[in-house]
Design an enzyme around this catalytic site. Structure first.
Site, PDB file in Angstrom:
ATOM      1  N   GLY A 171     -12.277 -40.599  -1.630  1.00 53.27           N
ATOM      2  CA  GLY A 171     -11.163 -40.400  -0.724  1.00 53.27           C
ATOM      3  C   GLY A 171     -10.740 -38.950  -0.696  1.00 53.27           C
ATOM      4  O   GLY A 171     -11.435 -38.075  -1.220  1.00 53.27           O
ATOM      5  N   LYS A 191     -11.233 -44.157 -11.471  1.00 58.99           N
ATOM      6  CA  LYS A 191     -10.779 -43.301 -10.369  1.00 58.99           C
ATOM      7  C   LYS A 191     -10.460 -41.936 -10.952  1.00 58.99           C
ATOM      8  O   LYS A 191      -9.575 -41.806 -11.816  1.00 58.99           O
ATOM      9  CB  LYS A 191      -9.554 -43.899  -9.691  1.00 58.99           C
ATOM     10  CG  LYS A 191      -8.936 -42.983  -8.632  1.00 58.99           C
ATOM     11  CD  LYS A 191      -7.881 -43.681  -7.811  1.00 58.99           C
ATOM     12  CE  LYS A 191      -8.516 -44.619  -6.804  1.00 58.99           C
ATOM     13  NZ  LYS A 191      -7.533 -45.131  -5.824  1.00 58.99           N
ATOM     14  N   ASP A 297       1.588 -47.839   0.550  1.00 57.47           N
ATOM     15  CA  ASP A 297       0.354 -47.480   1.256  1.00 57.47           C
ATOM     16  C   ASP A 297      -0.517 -48.720   1.410  1.00 57.47           C
ATOM     17  O   ASP A 297      -1.736 -48.660   1.289  1.00 57.47           O
ATOM     18  CB  ASP A 297      -0.394 -46.382   0.500  1.00 57.47           C
ATOM     19  CG  ASP A 297      -1.554 -45.800   1.312  1.00 57.47           C
ATOM     20  OD1 ASP A 297      -1.474 -45.807   2.563  1.00 57.47           O
ATOM     21  OD2 ASP A 297      -2.550 -45.358   0.705  1.00 57.47           O
TER      22      ASP A 297
END
Length: 442
Positions: A171, A191, A297
């Site tokens: 991302g 991540k 989000d």
């Protein structure tokens, strides 16, 4: 330079080892290496950097006279693209430098070095040749995770506990890799977040754990680690690696894809299955809301699914909005305006209580999309973001004529209420008539 040992990345060169690179990281004795490049693409194999060769030259030119040790045949690669050099030190202070000689660029963590310029490559950095972005042709996706082994195996931090495999996604602020816990053999998703995106970076101890429980980001991470819910993607632990400016979040590995792909592949979701998925989403969000956390989000890409039939929902990527700069509402709304409540876009209210109610709007959009396989909004895409959001209307005709029950339509209407003070909370949504059969007693 040792031209006889050059490696060319062609289809034939990778076929024999492709299966191994897709399944797990290569585990071997690395005493003879000063480092290696773990590919982000499952189509490429690991590049070992031998101590007997302190300087490696990368480029497209296959001719031995060019002196390339590693040949990348992609069109974005220069004939002589760059060199990566080890200083010969076999301790934690060893330094790796990259000399960029390319036209399209050599990138470290997404930042271009610049033709003729030098950059330092550190443990855990991502280095990209030609472009820092994922490529449709996986054979020309020359992005790698650099591992420094000159000083021996890591004795602290993330890489002491885990070994990293192929990249699962990328991302704007982070990359996600498949990782294996060395001691247990358990697979996770890690991540890796760029530390420069954190508003208030926290100090870490020798093992990469936050020193202060009161620091903004450290406190939020600890809250997320404490969350336990069957429909939340569990955060196992976090490592703050301040020396290489990254934060590594070790997450539950969910391998069934995301809700967006699930909807698109099926051309929408039948109502019974939509109920099953919606209840799990509402239950997960009601739980985190009860802990004082808002997602902010929420979109189908952040709703992960297991491989079970029917799938189990795992809501991901929540709770970091206040801590990670690139996940603030303002930046997020530029990318996914459809899922954000109108009061977020117009910023007409700054009341704390609205933080959680914005998630209700997002769930309404998701359920509408599941039932109709389309967006809820009639809008002029040529307008700028704010007037487009302000002027758009909801396509109730499509929802009411897609075959959904009156209970389903009313459920979505209560979530897509423009006035946040009248909008249904997700705790209330669990007890709505449409989801009544799934409601659990607490």
């Amino acid at each position: 330079m040792v031209t006889d040992d050059s490696i060319e990345y062609t289809q034939e060169a990778t076929q024999s080892t492709q299966q191994a690179s897709q399944s797990q990281p290569v585990v071997q004795n690395e005493a003879h290496l000063w480092g290696f490049l773990q590919p982000c693409s499952s189509e490429l194999t690991r590049i070992d950097l031998w101590k007997s060769i302190p300087i490696y030259q990368f480029g497209r030119n296959e001719n031995k006279t060019a002196g390339n040790n590693i040949v990348f045949p992609g069109l974005k690669i220069s004939n002589i693209h760059c060199t990566i050099e080890w200083d010969g030190r076999e301790d934690i202070n060893s330094t790796i430098t990259v000399h960029d000689k390319s036209s399209n660029g050599t990138f470290i963590n997404g930042a271009r070095i610049g033709k003729g310029q030098y950059g330092i490559l550190r443990e855990g950095n991502e280095i990209a040749f030609g472009t820092p972005h994922p490529q449709e042709n996986a054979m020309e996706d020359y992005r790698f995770l650099f591992r420094l082994t000159a000083g021996g195996p890591p004795v602290t931090g993330f890489y002491k506990e885990y070994d990293v495999g192929q990249q699962l996604g990328k991302g704007t602020f982070a990359s996600v890799y498949k990782a294996i816990h060395k001691e247990t053999g358990q697979w996770y998703a890690v991540k890796i977040i760029d530390l420069s995106k954190v508003r208030k970076p926290t100090e870490a101890d020798a093992n990469g754990k936050p020193k202060s429980k009161t620091s903004t980001f450290g406190r939020e991470i600890m809250i997320l680690e404490s969350l336990q819910h069957p429909n939340i993607c569990q955060l196992k632990e976090a490592f703050f690696q301040t020396e290489i400016k990254t934060i590594n979040l070790v997450l539950e590995l969910v391998e069934g894809g995301d809700l967006l792909d699930y909807i698109l592949k099926r051309g929408g979701v039948v109502e019974a299955e939509a109920q099953h998925l919606a209840y799990q989403i509402c239950d997960a969000l009601a739980y985190i809301h009860s802990r004082g956390i808002a997602h902010r989000d929420l979109k189908p890409e952040n709703v992960l699914l297991t491989k079970d039939s029917p799938p189990v929902v795992k809501v991901a990527d929540f709770g970091l909005a206040k801590a990670v700069d690139s996940l603030t509402m303002l930046r997020t709304m530029c990318g996914t305006p459809s899922y954000l409540a109108p009061e977020v876009v117009t910023q007409t209210s700054s009341k704390e209580g609205y933080d959680q109610i914005v998630d209700s709007w997002s769930v309404g959009v998701i359920v509408f999309s599941m039932l109709t396989n389309t967006s809820p909004f009639l809008e002029n895409s040529k307008l700028e973001l704010m007037p487009r959001i302000v002027q758009r209307s909801i396509d109730w005709y499509t929802l009411e004529n897609c075959g959904a029950s009156p209970y389903a339509v009313q459920f979505v209407r209560r979530l897509l209420e423009t006035d946040p003070s009248r909008r249904m909370t997700l705790d209330q949504a669990r007890f709505d008539p449409w989801l009544q059969q799934y409601t659990k007693a607490y």
